[in-house]
Design a protein around this motif. Structure first.
Motif, mmCIF file in Angstrom:
data_model
loop_
_atom_site.group_PDB
_atom_site.id
_atom_site.type_symbol
_atom_site.label_atom_id
_atom_site.label_comp_id
_atom_site.label_asym_id
_atom_site.label_seq_id
_atom_site.Cartn_x
_atom_site.Cartn_y
_atom_site.Cartn_z
ATOM 1 N N UNK A 99 0.759 -1.177 -0.260
ATOM 2 C CA UNK A 99 0.100 -0.111 -0.132
ATOM 3 C C UNK A 99 0.806 1.184 -0.037
ATOM 4 N N UNK A 100 0.052 2.568 -0.383
ATOM 5 C CA UNK A 100 1.033 3.688 -0.321
ATOM 6 C C UNK A 100 0.532 4.431 0.899
ATOM 7 N N UNK A 101 1.610 5.411 1.352
ATOM 8 C CA UNK A 101 1.384 6.116 2.422
ATOM 9 C C UNK A 101 2.221 7.292 2.468
ATOM 10 N N UNK A 102 1.791 8.549 2.813
ATOM 11 C CA UNK A 102 2.386 9.620 2.954
ATOM 12 C C UNK A 102 3.039 10.113 4.542
ATOM 13 N N UNK A 103 4.469 10.082 4.506
ATOM 14 C CA UNK A 103 5.023 10.219 5.718
ATOM 15 C C UNK A 103 6.024 11.183 5.692
ATOM 16 N N UNK A 104 6.102 12.166 6.452
ATOM 17 C CA UNK A 104 6.646 13.432 6.517
ATOM 18 C C UNK A 104 6.753 14.212 5.231
ATOM 19 N N UNK A 105 5.657 14.374 4.509
ATOM 20 C CA UNK A 105 5.574 15.155 3.466
ATOM 21 C C UNK A 105 6.050 14.096 2.069
ATOM 22 N N UNK A 106 6.566 13.262 2.080
ATOM 23 C CA UNK A 106 7.100 12.042 1.342
ATOM 24 C C UNK A 106 6.221 10.948 1.104
ATOM 25 N N UNK A 107 5.940 10.388 -0.188
ATOM 26 C CA UNK A 107 4.824 9.239 -0.639
ATOM 27 C C UNK A 107 5.766 8.011 -0.618
ATOM 28 N N UNK A 108 5.463 7.272 0.225
ATOM 29 C CA UNK A 108 6.211 5.749 0.131
ATOM 30 C C UNK A 108 5.317 4.757 -0.413
ATOM 31 N N UNK A 109 5.920 3.830 -0.782
ATOM 32 C CA UNK A 109 5.184 2.256 -1.283
ATOM 33 C C UNK A 109 5.654 1.534 0.193
ATOM 34 N N UNK A 110 4.864 1.097 0.860
ATOM 35 C CA UNK A 110 5.003 0.052 1.889
ATOM 36 C C UNK A 110 4.753 -1.280 1.583
ATOM 37 N N UNK A 111 5.560 -2.280 2.041
ATOM 38 C CA UNK A 111 5.098 -3.517 1.937
ATOM 39 C C UNK A 111 5.577 -4.480 3.129
ATOM 40 N N UNK A 112 4.824 -5.564 3.341
ATOM 41 C CA UNK A 112 4.967 -6.357 4.678
ATOM 42 C C UNK A 112 4.814 -7.917 3.981
ATOM 43 N N UNK A 113 5.667 -8.698 4.490
ATOM 44 C CA UNK A 113 5.578 -9.983 4.322
ATOM 45 C C UNK A 113 5.230 -10.763 5.644
ATOM 46 N N UNK A 114 4.268 -11.728 5.389
ATOM 47 C CA UNK A 114 3.766 -12.569 6.449
ATOM 48 C C UNK A 114 4.708 -12.932 7.470
ATOM 49 N N UNK A 115 4.299 -12.963 8.866
ATOM 50 C CA UNK A 115 5.364 -13.499 9.735
ATOM 51 C C UNK A 115 5.975 -14.963 9.478
#
Length: 597
Positions: free
Chosen positions: A247-263
């Motif tokens: 998913x995408x998220x805006x953090x500290x004025x910058x747009x990031x593509x964030x991803x996570x892998x199952x535990x």
């Protein structure tokens, strides 16, 4: 089409050019957007594949640590060591375990220490034990407390003097030789997280991308590179608060593509990554440059064609229009310059011929008008001089009358002072320019009040309030003295007891100077006030000495006429008064600054 035909020729050409530019830019942007999204999707898939590689390396790492922990926990020598009470036998089991641990540890280079802990909290160390590290970790995390020991991984663990984190893998040792299967203690394997750090760092192929391994508490075990603490905290919070894999998220004025892998299966650890979108854009630099060059090439062609058309038609036409719009003050003194020898050049020649004829007629009219203005100006100057000449005798008469009163009283020093002040006032009123600074006029007033104060000792109180910002403005010479004289002789002197006179000024709207002269004297009767206001309203164009007022001489009408002659009818003098309540006289005239010599 009707709208298009109503436009001027210049606007039609510019509209066509703008449409062509917009269409070109639209097609280029659309092509760029489709290609960009396709390449971005490929980059996202590539990033997720790298996440899978990190997860696989992490799983191999934890599986190896689990194998060592299980091998130690299930070793019979470990069970006997924790169960045995005979010291000699304990020593033999301990030696056997030293050899076993040496062989096992060779299969995992990250392991730094292997420790056995019984249920009472007693610790058994073996060959190669780093007592300093173990003691520091125990003091920080209470590793050797049986109450805190639970099967699984603990990470990150930081020694006080190192930045690289450690992990602890804990396994319970059971007494497998009896039916009770009771708990004898714990096997604690301590190792460095260097392999996990290398896995994250080697996988990160983008300059600002961040790969992390998090524990079940959201703490960062290792990261691919150092990051801003606040940004990292926001990234972790976003990852843990959303269950999406990508998913995408805006953090500290910058747009990031964030991803996570199952535990991972053997731990509760989570593989996560954060990649700024500008990293994706960097991969499209060559494509973007090529698209930009194409657009610039097409725009260059449009500009060349537009320039050829505009230079031959619209530029000469606009030059003629702009010349006419500059107004008659410019057009009557200049010619429109057109280099083209087509229909527009012929039109420009005819305009220049017409302007020459108009200019000749205008010059003749101006010469006649100038002569009339000179005659009128001389007439006004003569009337203004006549008005000012009426002031000095009137003022001199009243002042000499005051000095005569001093001679009766025999006040020689006061007479000397009064004569000196009178001399300064007469020089001021007679010599110099017609316009003076407010500060000079105020000095004349103070000289006059000095004479009055000598003549009427302790009879009057004077208050003068003139702001500094008004002092440097220009005003007609000898304008305020008649106001002060009128207030003293017609308002305060007939009053029984002491009287007060105040003179103040203010600058209104940075354009008008307002003077206010107020006294608390006997005031003016309503019918007399109405008559005086009528005189000011219907003041004649030329002053007539025979029209002098009975109670205020010619001073007020004179001042009003001077202001009207100098500045026009909006400016002049106004009066407010009531019997027994004093009189207020106000002056208004434009605020002007003296010319610098």
């Amino acid at each position: 089409m009707k709208f298009y035909h109503r436009l001027s020729l210049s606007h039609q050409i510019h509209l066509l050019f703008a449409i062509a530019v917009v269409m070109t830019l639209g097609i280029s942007v659309g092509f760029y957007y489709v290609t960009f999204e396709s390449l971005r999707a490929r980059e996202e898939q590539y990033m997720y594949d790298m996440m899978a590689q990190v997860a696989q390396k992490t799983e191999d790492f934890t599986a190896s640590a689990d194998y060592l922990a299980e091998a130690v926990a299930d070793a019979s020598s470990a069970v006997h060591l924790l169960r045995e009470t005979n010291k000699t036998k304990k020593w033999r089991y301990r030696q056997s375990l030293n050899r076993l641990f040496s062989d096992i540890a060779r299969s995992n280079s990250s392991v730094t220490n292997i420790v056995l802990l019984d249920t009472t909290g007693k610790v058994y160390g073996f060959n190669g034990l780093d007592y300093s590290l173990v003691n520091r970790l125990d003091s920080l995390y209470s590793l050797f407390s049986p109450d805190n020991c639970a099967d699984g991984f603990m990470a990150p663990l930081y020694a006080s003097d190192k930045d690289i984190p450690y992990y602890a893998n804990i396994r319970t040792v059971y007494d497998t030789g009896t039916y009770e299967n009771r708990k004898l203690g714990f096997c604690i394997i301590i190792g460095t997280c260097d392999p996990l750090y290398e896995a994250c760092r080697n996988t990160s192929s983008m300059g600002s991308s961040l790969f992390m391994i998090l524990n079940d508490k959201g703490e960062v075990i290792v990261r691919s590179q150092d990051a801003d603490a606040a940004a990292e905290r926001d990234i972790v919070h976003s990852l843990l608060s959303r269950g999406e894999a990508l998913f995408s998220a805006e953090i500290d004025g910058k747009k990031y593509l964030l991803s996570q892998y199952a535990p991972l299966p053997s731990t509760d650890w989570l593989i996560a990554s954060a990649v700024p979108y500008r990293e994706f854009d960097s991969g499209l630099r060559e494509f973007r440059n090529l698209a930009l060059l194409s657009v610039l090439f097409l725009l260059g062609i449009y500009l060349l064609l537009g320039h050829m058309t505009v230079s031959s038609i619209t530029v000469p036409l606009n030059r003629i229009i702009h010349f006419i719009k500059r107004g008659p003050d410019y057009t009557l003194r200049n010619h429109v310059e057109i280099e083209e020898r087509n229909e527009l050049g012929y039109l420009a020649d005819q305009i220049n011929l017409m302007l020459d004829q108009i200019s000749e007629l205008t010059d003749t009219a101006l010469r006649n008008q100038t002569r009339m203005y000179a005659i009128e100006l001389a007439h006004h100057q003569a009337r203004l001089s006549a008005l000012q000449s009426q002031i000095n005798p009137h003022f001199l008469y009243n002042t000499l009358d005051a000095i005569q009163g001093l001679t009766y009283l025999g006040r020689i020093e006061d007479i000397r002072t009064a004569v000196s002040s009178l001399s300064a006032i007469m020089r001021y009123s007679i010599k110099g320019e017609a316009m003076v600074r407010v500060s000079s006029e105020l000095l004349c007033i103070r000289k006059y009040l000095q004479i009055i104060d000598i003549r009427f000792v302790n009879r009057f109180t004077f208050h003068i309030s003139i702001p500094d910002r008004v002092m440097d403005y220009e005003m007609p010479r000898f304008l305020l003295q008649p106001l002060v004289e009128n207030a003293i002789f017609h308002g305060l002197e007939p009053k029984t007891g002491k009287g007060t006179l105040s003179l103040s000024s203010e600058l209104r709207g940075n354009s008008v100077i307002h003077f206010r002269c107020a006294d608390d004297g006997i005031g003016i009767a309503p019918e007399e006030l109405e008559r005086l206001r009528g005189r000011l309203l219907d003041a004649p164009e030329s002053p007539d000495p025979s029209l002098a007022e009975k109670y205020d001489g010619i001073g007020l009408t004179n001042i009003h006429l001077r202001l009207r002659l100098l500045y026009g009818s909006p400016y002049g003098l106004s009066i407010e008064s009531a019997p027994g309540q004093g009189t207020v006289i106000c002056l208004d005239f434009p605020a002007t600054v003296p010319e610098q010599v």
